[in-house]
Design a protein around this motif. Structure first.
Motif, PDB file in Angstrom:
ATOM      1  N   ALA A 257       0.834  -1.208   0.000  1.00 61.15           N
ATOM      2  CA  ALA A 257       0.000   0.000   0.000  1.00 61.15           C
ATOM      3  C   ALA A 257       0.866   1.254   0.000  1.00 61.15           C
ATOM      4  O   ALA A 257       0.562   2.234  -0.695  1.00 61.15           O
ATOM      5  CB  ALA A 257      -0.922  -0.010   1.225  1.00 61.15           C
ATOM      6  N   MET A 258       1.954   1.210   0.756  1.00 60.46           N
ATOM      7  CA  MET A 258       2.849   2.364   0.794  1.00 60.46           C
ATOM      8  C   MET A 258       3.560   2.551  -0.543  1.00 60.46           C
ATOM      9  O   MET A 258       3.579   3.648  -1.109  1.00 60.46           O
ATOM     10  CB  MET A 258       3.879   2.188   1.913  1.00 60.46           C
ATOM     11  CG  MET A 258       4.840   3.367   2.049  1.00 60.46           C
ATOM     12  SD  MET A 258       6.024   3.183   3.416  1.00 60.46           S
ATOM     13  CE  MET A 258       7.136   1.953   2.715  1.00 60.46           C
ATOM     14  N   GLY A 307      -5.484  -0.370  10.089  1.00 59.98           N
ATOM     15  CA  GLY A 307      -4.764   0.705  10.774  1.00 59.98           C
ATOM     16  C   GLY A 307      -3.384   0.950  10.213  1.00 59.98           C
ATOM     17  O   GLY A 307      -3.029   2.081   9.851  1.00 59.98           O
ATOM     18  N   PHE A 308      -2.597  -0.109  10.091  1.00 64.57           N
ATOM     19  CA  PHE A 308      -1.234   0.067   9.597  1.00 64.57           C
ATOM     20  C   PHE A 308      -1.215   0.292   8.089  1.00 64.57           C
ATOM     21  O   PHE A 308      -0.269   0.891   7.561  1.00 64.57           O
ATOM     22  CB  PHE A 308      -0.372  -1.123  10.003  1.00 64.57           C
ATOM     23  CG  PHE A 308      -0.101  -1.170  11.480  1.00 64.57           C
ATOM     24  CD1 PHE A 308       0.354  -0.044  12.157  1.00 64.57           C
ATOM     25  CD2 PHE A 308      -0.312  -2.329  12.216  1.00 64.57           C
ATOM     26  CE1 PHE A 308       0.594  -0.060  13.520  1.00 64.57           C
ATOM     27  CE2 PHE A 308      -0.075  -2.364  13.577  1.00 64.57           C
ATOM     28  CZ  PHE A 308       0.376  -1.225  14.238  1.00 64.57           C
ATOM     29  N   GLY A 309      -2.258  -0.174   7.390  1.00 65.51           N
ATOM     30  CA  GLY A 309      -2.374   0.155   5.967  1.00 65.51           C
ATOM     31  C   GLY A 309      -2.552   1.654   5.768  1.00 65.51           C
ATOM     32  O   GLY A 309      -1.911   2.260   4.902  1.00 65.51           O
ATOM     33  N   LEU A 310      -3.409   2.263   6.585  1.00 70.14           N
ATOM     34  CA  LEU A 310      -3.605   3.718   6.518  1.00 70.14           C
ATOM     35  C   LEU A 310      -2.328   4.464   6.907  1.00 70.14           C
ATOM     36  O   LEU A 310      -1.966   5.471   6.286  1.00 70.14           O
ATOM     37  CB  LEU A 310      -4.754   4.130   7.451  1.00 70.14           C
ATOM     38  CG  LEU A 310      -6.158   3.735   7.010  1.00 70.14           C
ATOM     39  CD1 LEU A 310      -7.168   4.043   8.116  1.00 70.14           C
ATOM     40  CD2 LEU A 310      -6.548   4.471   5.731  1.00 70.14           C
ATOM     41  N   LEU A 311      -1.644   3.959   7.936  1.00 70.08           N
ATOM     42  CA  LEU A 311      -0.398   4.596   8.355  1.00 70.08           C
ATOM     43  C   LEU A 311       0.655   4.501   7.254  1.00 70.08           C
ATOM     44  O   LEU A 311       1.422   5.445   7.015  1.00 70.08           O
ATOM     45  CB  LEU A 311       0.120   3.932   9.640  1.00 70.08           C
ATOM     46  CG  LEU A 311       1.248   4.662  10.377  1.00 70.08           C
ATOM     47  CD1 LEU A 311       0.763   6.013  10.904  1.00 70.08           C
ATOM     48  CD2 LEU A 311       1.777   3.804  11.521  1.00 70.08           C
ATOM     49  N   VAL A 313       0.051   4.371   4.009  1.00 69.24           N
ATOM     50  CA  VAL A 313      -0.307   5.313   2.949  1.00 69.24           C
ATOM     51  C   VAL A 313       0.130   6.727   3.335  1.00 69.24           C
ATOM     52  O   VAL A 313       0.657   7.485   2.496  1.00 69.24           O
ATOM     53  CB  VAL A 313      -1.825   5.258   2.676  1.00 69.24           C
ATOM     54  CG1 VAL A 313      -2.254   6.406   1.764  1.00 69.24           C
ATOM     55  CG2 VAL A 313      -2.207   3.919   2.048  1.00 69.24           C
ATOM     56  N   ALA A 314      -0.061   7.087   4.608  1.00 69.60           N
ATOM     57  CA  ALA A 314       0.417   8.395   5.074  1.00 69.60           C
ATOM     58  C   ALA A 314       1.929   8.500   4.936  1.00 69.60           C
ATOM     59  O   ALA A 314       2.470   9.544   4.540  1.00 69.60           O
ATOM     60  CB  ALA A 314       0.006   8.611   6.536  1.00 69.60           C
ATOM     61  N   GLN A 315       2.627   7.406   5.217  1.00 74.53           N
ATOM     62  CA  GLN A 315       4.073   7.415   5.054  1.00 74.53           C
ATOM     63  C   GLN A 315       4.463   7.467   3.584  1.00 74.53           C
ATOM     64  O   GLN A 315       5.500   8.024   3.229  1.00 74.53           O
ATOM     65  CB  GLN A 315       4.695   6.185   5.732  1.00 74.53           C
ATOM     66  CG  GLN A 315       6.207   6.140   5.697  1.00 74.53           C
ATOM     67  CD  GLN A 315       6.868   7.357   6.345  1.00 74.53           C
ATOM     68  OE1 GLN A 315       6.252   8.056   7.145  1.00 74.53           O
ATOM     69  NE2 GLN A 315       8.109   7.629   5.989  1.00 74.53           N
ATOM     70  N   GLY A 316       3.631   6.908   2.709  1.00 68.92           N
ATOM     71  CA  GLY A 316       3.869   7.032   1.276  1.00 68.92           C
ATOM     72  C   GLY A 316       3.883   8.489   0.844  1.00 68.92           C
ATOM     73  O   GLY A 316       4.685   8.893  -0.015  1.00 68.92           O
ATOM     74  N   LEU A 317       3.020   9.286   1.445  1.00 71.36           N
ATOM     75  CA  LEU A 317       3.006  10.721   1.160  1.00 71.36           C
ATOM     76  C   LEU A 317       4.307  11.372   1.629  1.00 71.36           C
ATOM     77  O   LEU A 317       4.878  12.232   0.942  1.00 71.36           O
ATOM     78  CB  LEU A 317       1.797  11.367   1.846  1.00 71.36           C
ATOM     79  CG  LEU A 317       1.504  12.834   1.551  1.00 71.36           C
ATOM     80  CD1 LEU A 317       1.425  13.103   0.062  1.00 71.36           C
ATOM     81  CD2 LEU A 317       0.200  13.245   2.237  1.00 71.36           C
ATOM     82  N   ASN A 318       4.804  10.944   2.790  1.00 71.46           N
ATOM     83  CA  ASN A 318       6.092  11.449   3.271  1.00 71.46           C
ATOM     84  C   ASN A 318       7.235  11.026   2.356  1.00 71.46           C
ATOM     85  O   ASN A 318       8.170  11.798   2.110  1.00 71.46           O
ATOM     86  CB  ASN A 318       6.355  10.943   4.699  1.00 71.46           C
ATOM     87  CG  ASN A 318       5.720  11.827   5.750  1.00 71.46           C
ATOM     88  OD1 ASN A 318       6.184  12.928   6.006  1.00 71.46           O
ATOM     89  ND2 ASN A 318       4.646  11.347   6.354  1.00 71.46           N
TER      90      ASN A 318
END
Length: 409
Positions: A257-258, A307-311, A313-318
């Motif tokens: 996902a990331m 939960g960690f999938g969403l986290l 994806v947020a890290q993918g933005l970073n």
């Protein structure tokens, strides 16, 4: 990151088995060792990269990293040579860290200096997606080996395969990099005799405020990467109680996902601008982290995936915005050195210590969501960095005569 996916096997093979918790903490400590030498690597490779060019250093760093990774896969265990096994492991990990210190700043600088200014977000996203997708591939290899060989064989010798595959991949990368041409921006610097004779001294003297700002800003990026790639698999096994195979399945999905979202977010960077995306990325980590750890503890596998999938994806933005921000924040004549210093100082402190510190906090307090608040705290530091940072929404270019950064309209 092969080390992260073989952490349990390394713990069993390189440290005495009398205390499993102590062995795990020792394994995580060895994970952090290469981060400690990264600032030194940043100084050495950065100074060379700003004086003699980008392309030659990219050959050296990939050879050093691939060579050390392969040798780790060949190391004899504690049962064979005793205390020399963890000593050799630490030495090879240090050399890995030294090489990677030059790899990040060098690759990001090289790619940015070849990219059209209006498409740098997408280009950086594509570069980072290669890194991001390597993680689920490694996790998938670990999953396949674990399911094919069984836990006993994997922990005995199968883990070595994860490291040994770096040999052919490293040779391919080395061949490709030897064919690279020098970056056009560095060629212009050299043609105008505008390269710095002392890039480290000039970086500290002229870029100190930006160095502090970027170092703080990268805290969220560093803690997010370390959490998703390294600590979450440990957490799912030790705190949530998932077996190794289920843990690896979750890791593959979360890391995929990331990796897949990074280039999409690169497009977003070009559309929305750097500062806006930096804020969205940092705030996303802070908001999602408590939800992710709470879901994993309360609902098990399903909650961990969501939960960690969403986290992730947020890290993918970073991943899409942080490397671009780091190299764009500094003038071309000092870019390799300054970007390398900012990145590697942050990673040395945050990335290197996070797994060990968070594991110790959880063991000491008994709080299963303590890691989330650690992410929140470091995200706050990143926001301070964003506020202090000189705006890079218009990509910085270099003033050839002075070596200072000039914002383009």
């Amino acid at each position: 990151m092969a080390y992260a996916f073989a952490a349990s096997a390394i713990s069993a093979n390189f440290f005495p088995a009398t205390d499993q918790t102590a062995a795990l903490l020792a394994t995580l400590a060895v994970f952090g060792v290469p981060y400690l030498v990264r600032p030194l690597g940043a100084i050495v490779f950065g100074s060379l990269g700003d004086r003699v060019g980008r392309k030659h250093l990219l050959v050296v760093t990939i050879a050093l990293m691939a060579g050390c990774t392969t040798l780790i896969g060949l190391l004899p265990t504690y049962g064979t040579i005793g205390v020399f096994a963890p000593i050799l492991l630490v030495l090879l990990r240090m050399l890995q860290g030294f090489g990677f210190a030059g790899e990040f700043a060098g690759a990001a600088t090289y790619v940015m200096e070849h990219s059209p200014r209006t498409r740098r977000g997408l280009t950086a996203g594509l570069m980072q997606s290669g890194t991001g997708l390597s993680y689920p591939v490694l996790a998938a290899v670990a999953l396949l080996l674990g399911s094919t060989l069984g836990s006993e064989a994997f922990n005995s010798w199968g883990w070595r395969i994860i490291f040994l595959i770096s040999a052919p991949l490293g040779l391919v990368a080395l061949y490709i990099r030897r064919k690279l041409t020098e970056s056009p921006e560095f060629e212009r610097l050299r043609a105008h005799k505008a390269t710095s004779a002392a890039p480290l001294r000039e970086s500290v003297r002229t870029q100190y405020r930006q160095l502090v700002a970027v170092t703080l800003y990268l805290c969220a990026y560093a803690v997010g990467s370390t959490m998703i790639i390294v600590y979450v698999p440990v957490y799912l096994r030790t705190t949530v109680g998932l077996d190794d195979q289920t843990n690896r399945i979750v890791s593959v999905i979360v890391l995929l996902a990331m990796g897949l979202t990074i280039p999409l977010f690169g497009l977003l960077v070009d559309r929305l601008g750097r500062r806006t995306v930096r804020l969205i990325a940092t705030l996303s980590l802070a908001v999602i982290a408590p939800l992710a750890f709470s879901l994993a503890v309360s609902t098990g596998v399903g909650g961990a995936l969501i939960g960690f999938g969403l986290l992730a994806v947020a890290q993918g933005l970073n991943f899409a915005i942080a490397p671009l921000t780091t190299v764009e924040s500094f003038p071309a004549a000092l870019r390799y050195t300054s970007a390398g210093l900012a990145y590697n100082i942050t990673v040395a402190i945050v990335g290197g210590l996070t797994p060990l510190v968070v594991a110790w906090i959880v063991a000491s307090t008994g709080s299963s969501i303590a890691p989330a608040w650690f992410v929140v705290a470091l995200s706050v530091l990143s926001i301070f960095g964003i506020v202090l940072m000189r705006d890079t929404s218009a990509a910085a270019t270099s003033d050839m005569s002075s070596g200072t950064a000039v914002e383009t309209p």
